[in-house]
Design a protein around this motif. Structure first.
Motif, PDB file in Angstrom:
ATOM      1  N   HIS A 127       0.813  -1.206   0.000  1.00 30.04           N
ATOM      2  CA  HIS A 127       0.000   0.000   0.000  1.00 30.04           C
ATOM      3  C   HIS A 127       0.850   1.262   0.000  1.00 30.04           C
ATOM      4  O   HIS A 127       0.523   2.246  -0.659  1.00 30.04           O
ATOM      5  CB  HIS A 127      -0.946  -0.011   1.206  1.00 30.04           C
ATOM      6  CG  HIS A 127      -1.841   1.167   1.269  1.00 30.04           C
ATOM      7  ND1 HIS A 127      -2.193   1.752   2.449  1.00 30.04           N
ATOM      8  CD2 HIS A 127      -2.456   1.894   0.308  1.00 30.04           C
ATOM      9  CE1 HIS A 127      -2.990   2.783   2.214  1.00 30.04           C
ATOM     10  NE2 HIS A 127      -3.158   2.895   0.927  1.00 30.04           N
ATOM     11  N   MET A 128       1.943   1.227   0.736  1.00 26.52           N
ATOM     12  CA  MET A 128       2.813   2.403   0.828  1.00 26.52           C
ATOM     13  C   MET A 128       4.262   1.961   0.959  1.00 26.52           C
ATOM     14  O   MET A 128       4.552   0.969   1.617  1.00 26.52           O
ATOM     15  CB  MET A 128       2.471   3.248   2.066  1.00 26.52           C
ATOM     16  CG  MET A 128       1.107   3.867   2.054  1.00 26.52           C
ATOM     17  SD  MET A 128       0.833   4.904   3.518  1.00 26.52           S
ATOM     18  CE  MET A 128       0.061   3.717   4.629  1.00 26.52           C
ATOM     19  N   LEU A 129       5.151   2.717   0.337  1.00 29.28           N
ATOM     20  CA  LEU A 129       6.586   2.579   0.548  1.00 29.28           C
ATOM     21  C   LEU A 129       7.138   4.002   0.483  1.00 29.28           C
ATOM     22  O   LEU A 129       7.134   4.615  -0.587  1.00 29.28           O
ATOM     23  CB  LEU A 129       7.238   1.691  -0.513  1.00 29.28           C
ATOM     24  CG  LEU A 129       8.668   1.232  -0.213  1.00 29.28           C
ATOM     25  CD1 LEU A 129       9.058   0.074  -1.106  1.00 29.28           C
ATOM     26  CD2 LEU A 129       9.707   2.310  -0.267  1.00 29.28           C
ATOM     27  N   TYR A 130       7.544   4.518   1.621  1.00 26.98           N
ATOM     28  CA  TYR A 130       8.035   5.887   1.704  1.00 26.98           C
ATOM     29  C   TYR A 130       9.402   5.915   2.368  1.00 26.98           C
ATOM     30  O   TYR A 130       9.613   5.272   3.403  1.00 26.98           O
ATOM     31  CB  TYR A 130       7.078   6.770   2.514  1.00 26.98           C
ATOM     32  CG  TYR A 130       5.765   7.027   1.830  1.00 26.98           C
ATOM     33  CD1 TYR A 130       5.719   7.675   0.601  1.00 26.98           C
ATOM     34  CD2 TYR A 130       4.567   6.639   2.407  1.00 26.98           C
ATOM     35  CE1 TYR A 130       4.517   7.907  -0.029  1.00 26.98           C
ATOM     36  CE2 TYR A 130       3.358   6.880   1.780  1.00 26.98           C
ATOM     37  CZ  TYR A 130       3.338   7.520   0.559  1.00 26.98           C
ATOM     38  OH  TYR A 130       2.150   7.766  -0.073  1.00 26.98           O
ATOM     39  N   VAL A 131      10.312   6.680   1.768  1.00 27.15           N
ATOM     40  CA  VAL A 131      11.663   6.875   2.302  1.00 27.15           C
ATOM     41  C   VAL A 131      11.888   8.378   2.418  1.00 27.15           C
ATOM     42  O   VAL A 131      11.521   9.137   1.514  1.00 27.15           O
ATOM     43  CB  VAL A 131      12.721   6.231   1.367  1.00 27.15           C
ATOM     44  CG1 VAL A 131      14.133   6.554   1.843  1.00 27.15           C
ATOM     45  CG2 VAL A 131      12.515   4.723   1.288  1.00 27.15           C
ATOM     46  N   ARG A 132      12.490   8.782   3.518  1.00 25.64           N
ATOM     47  CA  ARG A 132      12.784  10.207   3.715  1.00 25.64           C
ATOM     48  C   ARG A 132      13.449  10.759   2.448  1.00 25.64           C
ATOM     49  O   ARG A 132      14.336  10.115   1.884  1.00 25.64           O
ATOM     50  CB  ARG A 132      13.739  10.412   4.886  1.00 25.64           C
ATOM     51  CG  ARG A 132      13.147  10.097   6.232  1.00 25.64           C
ATOM     52  CD  ARG A 132      14.160  10.405   7.345  1.00 25.64           C
ATOM     53  NE  ARG A 132      13.687   9.911   8.611  1.00 25.64           N
ATOM     54  CZ  ARG A 132      12.829  10.556   9.403  1.00 25.64           C
ATOM     55  NH1 ARG A 132      12.373  11.731   9.037  1.00 25.64           N
ATOM     56  NH2 ARG A 132      12.451  10.029  10.551  1.00 25.64           N
ATOM     57  N   PRO A 133      13.063  11.961   2.011  1.00 26.00           N
ATOM     58  CA  PRO A 133      13.630  12.513   0.772  1.00 26.00           C
ATOM     59  C   PRO A 133      15.155  12.525   0.735  1.00 26.00           C
ATOM     60  O   PRO A 133      15.751  12.195  -0.299  1.00 26.00           O
ATOM     61  CB  PRO A 133      13.059  13.937   0.728  1.00 26.00           C
ATOM     62  CG  PRO A 133      11.739  13.811   1.425  1.00 26.00           C
ATOM     63  CD  PRO A 133      11.995  12.821   2.551  1.00 26.00           C
ATOM     64  N   ALA A 134      15.812  12.846   1.832  1.00 27.44           N
ATOM     65  CA  ALA A 134      17.273  12.902   1.848  1.00 27.44           C
ATOM     66  C   ALA A 134      17.917  11.530   1.659  1.00 27.44           C
ATOM     67  O   ALA A 134      19.094  11.442   1.309  1.00 27.44           O
ATOM     68  CB  ALA A 134      17.759  13.529   3.156  1.00 27.44           C
ATOM     69  N   LEU A 135      17.151  10.463   1.884  1.00 26.03           N
ATOM     70  CA  LEU A 135      17.702   9.107   1.784  1.00 26.03           C
ATOM     71  C   LEU A 135      17.188   8.337   0.572  1.00 26.03           C
ATOM     72  O   LEU A 135      17.538   7.176   0.384  1.00 26.03           O
ATOM     73  CB  LEU A 135      17.400   8.332   3.075  1.00 26.03           C
ATOM     74  CG  LEU A 135      18.084   8.899   4.316  1.00 26.03           C
ATOM     75  CD1 LEU A 135      17.597   8.197   5.567  1.00 26.03           C
ATOM     76  CD2 LEU A 135      19.594   8.777   4.189  1.00 26.03           C
ATOM     77  N   GLN A 136      16.367   8.972  -0.249  1.00 31.12           N
ATOM     78  CA  GLN A 136      15.900   8.302  -1.460  1.00 31.12           C
ATOM     79  C   GLN A 136      17.089   8.049  -2.371  1.00 31.12           C
ATOM     80  O   GLN A 136      17.966   8.880  -2.517  1.00 31.12           O
ATOM     81  CB  GLN A 136      14.819   9.132  -2.147  1.00 31.12           C
ATOM     82  CG  GLN A 136      13.550   9.160  -1.335  1.00 31.12           C
ATOM     83  CD  GLN A 136      12.470  10.042  -1.923  1.00 31.12           C
ATOM     84  OE1 GLN A 136      12.624  10.610  -2.990  1.00 31.12           O
ATOM     85  NE2 GLN A 136      11.365  10.164  -1.202  1.00 31.12           N
ATOM     86  N   GLY A 137      17.135   6.854  -2.947  1.00 36.97           N
ATOM     87  CA  GLY A 137      18.258   6.462  -3.788  1.00 36.97           C
ATOM     88  C   GLY A 137      19.395   5.821  -3.012  1.00 36.97           C
ATOM     89  O   GLY A 137      20.399   5.429  -3.593  1.00 36.97           O
ATOM     90  N   SER A 138      19.236   5.663  -1.708  1.00 39.57           N
ATOM     91  CA  SER A 138      20.306   5.127  -0.858  1.00 39.57           C
ATOM     92  C   SER A 138      20.229   3.611  -0.676  1.00 39.57           C
ATOM     93  O   SER A 138      21.101   3.018  -0.063  1.00 39.57           O
ATOM     94  CB  SER A 138      20.246   5.777   0.525  1.00 39.57           C
ATOM     95  OG  SER A 138      19.051   5.367   1.197  1.00 39.57           O
ATOM     96  N   GLY A 139      19.170   2.991  -1.170  1.00 42.24           N
ATOM     97  CA  GLY A 139      18.994   1.549  -1.002  1.00 42.24           C
ATOM     98  C   GLY A 139      17.984   1.174   0.062  1.00 42.24           C
ATOM     99  O   GLY A 139      17.665   0.003   0.228  1.00 42.24           O
ATOM    100  N   ALA A 140      17.458   2.154   0.787  1.00 43.12           N
ATOM    101  CA  ALA A 140      16.494   1.852   1.844  1.00 43.12           C
ATOM    102  C   ALA A 140      15.215   1.250   1.269  1.00 43.12           C
ATOM    103  O   ALA A 140      14.678   0.278   1.807  1.00 43.12           O
ATOM    104  CB  ALA A 140      16.172   3.117   2.647  1.00 43.12           C
ATOM    105  N   GLY A 141      14.707   1.789   0.177  1.00 39.86           N
ATOM    106  CA  GLY A 141      13.497   1.251  -0.451  1.00 39.86           C
ATOM    107  C   GLY A 141      13.708  -0.170  -0.950  1.00 39.86           C
ATOM    108  O   GLY A 141      12.849  -1.035  -0.763  1.00 39.86           O
ATOM    109  N   SER A 142      14.852  -0.424  -1.558  1.00 41.27           N
ATOM    110  CA  SER A 142      15.173  -1.782  -2.025  1.00 41.27           C
ATOM    111  C   SER A 142      15.256  -2.744  -0.853  1.00 41.27           C
ATOM    112  O   SER A 142      14.775  -3.877  -0.941  1.00 41.27           O
ATOM    113  CB  SER A 142      16.503  -1.778  -2.787  1.00 41.27           C
ATOM    114  OG  SER A 142      16.402  -1.002  -3.955  1.00 41.27           O
TER     115      SER A 142
END
Length: 148
Positions: free
Chosen positions: A77-92
């Motif tokens: 339903h949701m996958l959100y990562v703090r903007p400063a950490l987007q692209g850092s691998g947290a979502g993956s």
């Protein structure tokens, strides 16, 4: 589940305020085509009610993001990562921590105007299987294809 950079765990009650802040911040920063005042912090509790929440933390136990799953339908339903950490691998890391990833046929809806998120899901093997409309605009239905 832990990696060299991220630890994924079930959300605890004490996480609620931080998760609501991430939810609000990311929605306002990302959904630029929607009036920001439509998003409220208290929406997080309503939107995530009954869902399984996974939290992604860094080595210092700081929350980077979260994933909300509706298990009966394997629906992310949701996958959100703090903007400063987007692209850092947290979502993956959040996706890869899901039960039976990537063989379970998870599905989600991704807003068409959210090009970055759509690219993220396509990169992780999701396919567009349909489309629809919501109050926030057109969306793609996406699903992981069957795998061995």
């Amino acid at each position: 589940m832990a990696s060299d950079t991220w630890t994924i765990r079930a959300a605890a009650g004490a996480d609620g305020a931080q998760l609501a802040d991430i939810y609000l911040t990311v929605r306002r920063a990302t959904f630029t085509w929607v009036e920001p005042g439509q998003f409220r912090r208290e929406d997080f509790a309503t939107q995530s009610r009954g869902e399984e929440l996974f939290v992604c933390e860094n080595r210092d136990a700081e929350i980077a993001g979260f994933l909300a799953l509706w298990p009966p339908q394997n629906f992310i339903h949701m996958l959100y990562v703090r903007p400063a950490l987007q692209g850092s691998g947290a979502g993956s890391a959040l996706l890869k921590a899901l039960p039976e990833w990537p063989t379970r046929r998870y599905r989600l809806k991704c807003l068409v105007h959210n090009h970055r998120a759509r690219g993220f899901y396509l990169k992780h093997g999701f396919e567009i299987v349909g489309s629809g409309w919501s109050a926030e605009g057109s969306y793609n239905d996406m699903q992981l294809p069957p795998r061995g």
